[in-house]
Design an enzyme around this catalytic site. Structure first.
Site, short mmCIF file in Angstrom:
data_model
loop_
_atom_site.label_atom_id
_atom_site.label_comp_id
_atom_site.label_asym_id
_atom_site.label_seq_id
_atom_site.Cartn_x
_atom_site.Cartn_y
_atom_site.Cartn_z
CG ASP A 83 6.67 -1.73 8.76
OD1 ASP A 83 7.73 -2.36 8.87
OD2 ASP A 83 6.59 -0.50 8.91
CG ASP B 261 9.96 3.27 8.86
OD1 ASP B 261 9.35 2.39 8.23
OD2 ASP B 261 10.35 3.12 10.03
#
Length: 537
Positions: free
Chosen positions: A385, A438
């Site tokens: 990320d 997520d």
């Protein structure tokens, strides 16, 4: 079940595309941190609405960006003045315009001199505002030079090239064009983000209980086999978990590597046809996830017990219940309808329903066997990320993940593998979004913690689930706080979620002396001591 395993592999492959964090719509994509601030040149960069009237009728509205210099723009539409627009002559406004101005707004084109020079010349000529047309569709931040005269009393707004070309064409055709300039403020708290937080937390909560319930049922069946058929238990017990896919440490690392390759492919091949391919994949996964959730829910009712317990063997799919076959047309139709109407304002509802169903199914099928695998998976995703949101800017000159999530170059409003809710009270509109990754990646670890608690007969406070769930909620909350502090620029959610969730489980495991068991075995030493088998009839 062979079909469940195939579905799990398929969905995992799709999720390699989906570790994306949403961004606010209408972001200013060019950042200039080198320009100095000084008195008269210290405005915040704000988006500006430019409603346009043609021959007395409001026809269109453009979005521009305000300059670092000049006065602050009105925030309310009712207080903004409607001003006649005129075209600069010369068009670049690097020398005094030939046409006389008496309070009009002037349309000029970028180039040949600085922004402050153009604005000072326009102000001296009698303009009340200046609209500077960029040479691309991006909205560049207009800053001041070191020696610039910043005593500027008219607002300056940059417009994208297509807006300038449209306005120029209208003015050349002798149309009477008027504009209004104002910059409405976004609310301090985005209500959509509150609902999105609840949606993400609720999805993981439901998926965790579903996964733990199935694990307990499988454990009960396993104990029954050990008691009633010890000679066959070793053979049959291996099939008890056949509907699940356990992730290994190697596959966790490989998964992140494949995800990176898919992300780069998305970035390079982003186009309308490629988005259509993703829509098809999303519809397949969403329809199957929707069907799986409906079958599981309806099978708990007596009316559907028989249909849910009766199976027919189909080629490739293997044994499929009659209830699943009956629900298939409804689920497929729902996915197709979403695909057809996905550009409508209400399409986010169908996208969220299919997305949540897919997430629930993945968290039911794919499992983390122990804390070691969960830590490796989430740690790799943590650096993934960070790299693709922040570090990739140095390599590709823009954030790869944000470009892909936003759907740049595709003509679409982002990829479909997102949960989204419209910002209902935001004058700029748009959506608050969160990527599937997520939710799914932390959800795998949280579902593991609840299975561990149930199999170990742990009370709520003595277990791990409630603390892991709380840590996820706090991590996601911090993500939204950071998102607002960074003026809506995309944030890697796992940057905040991973330390909260993994750190909580590692700390609690160490404190309670159970870290070794959590790290390697992933199940209590005496699985299901609380299970009491029903006496045989």
């Amino acid at each position: 079940m062979r079909f469940s395993s195939l579905l799990g592999v398929f969905i995992c492959s799709c999720l390699a595309l989906c570790f994306l964090r949403g961004v606010h719509g209408g972001d200013i994509v060019h950042v200039d941190n080198k320009a100095p601030k000084k008195p008269g040149c210290d405005n915040n960069f704000v988006l500006v609405k430019v409603p346009t009237w043609i021959n007395g009728f409001e026809e269109m509205e453009f979005v521009g960006v305000g300059a670092r210099f000049g006065p602050t723009l009105e925030s309310k539409e009712k207080h903004a003045n409607q001003t006649i627009l005129t075209l600069a002559d010369p068009p670049d406004c690097c020398s005094p315009p030939k046409n006389k101005l008496a309070g009009e707004a002037i349309l000029v084109f970028r180039g040949n001199c600085s922004f402050t020079t153009k604005t000072n010349i326009a102000e001296d000529a009698g303009a009340s505002a200046i609209l500077i047309v960029n040479n691309s569709t991006e909205l560049f931040k207009m800053v001041c030079e070191d020696d610039a005269d910043t005593d500027i009393r008219i607002p300056a707004v940059m417009l994208p090239v297509y807006a300038g070309e449209m306005l120029e064409g209208l003015l050349y055709n002798n149309s009477k064009v008027s504009v209004q300039l104002y910059s409405p403020r976004r609310p301090a708290v985005d209500v959509a983000e509150v609902f999105l937080w609840l949606m993400a937390v609720g999805t993981i909560l439901c998926a965790s209980y579903w996964s733990a319930w199935n694990a307990r049922e499988a454990a009960i069946e396993h104990d029954k086999l050990l008691k009633d058929a010890a000679d066959e238990a070793a053979v049959i017990a291996e099939t008890a978990y056949a509907g699940f896919i356990d992730i290994s440490t190697r596959s966790a690392v490989l998964f992140i590597m494949i995800a990176s390759c898919f992300l780069v492919m998305l970035y390079k091949l982003m186009s309308v046809w490629f988005i259509d391919v993703l829509v098809v994949l999303f519809c397949i996964g969403g329809a199957e996830g929707f069907q799986t959730c409906l079958v599981s829910m309806l099978s708990s009712f007596r009316l559907f017990e028989r249909a849910a317990g009766s199976f027919v063997k189909l080629p490739f799919f293997g044994p499929v219940s009659y209830l699943a076959i009956a629900l298939s047309p409804f689920c497929i139709t729902s996915a197709v309808l979403w695909a057809v109407y996905r550009r409508e304002a209400y399409a986010w509802i169908g996208q969220d329903i299919l997305g949540i169903a897919l997430i629930l199914t993945v968290l039911q099928i794919v499992r983390i066997p122990n804390l070691q695998v969960g830590t490796v998976l989430l740690s790799c995703a943590f650096f993934y990320d960070i790299f693709w949101v922040f570090v990739s800017k140095w390599v590709f000159h823009e954030s790869v993940m944000i470009v892909v999530a936003r759907g740049d170059k595709s003509g679409e409003d982002g990829i479909p593998m997102l949960l989204k809710i419209p910002r209902m009270f935001d004058p700029w509109g748009g959506f608050s979004v969160i990527g599937f990754g997520d939710i799914i990646l932390p959800g795998l670890l949280i579902a593991f913690s609840l299975r561990y608690d149930w199999l170990g007969n742990k009370k709520i406070r003595a277990g791990y689930f409630v603390w892991a769930m709380t840590a996820y909620g706090l991590g996601l909350l911090v993500t939204y706080v950071a998102l607002n502090l960074m003026d809506g620029h995309g944030q890697p959610a796992l940057l905040y979620i991973v330390p909260f969730t993994v750190g909580t489980l590692l700390t609690l495991g160490t404190k309670r002396g159970e870290l070794k068991n959590l790290w390697t075995r992933g199940v209590p030493k005496r699985p299901c001591p609380h299970v009491r088998l029903q006496p045989s009839q």
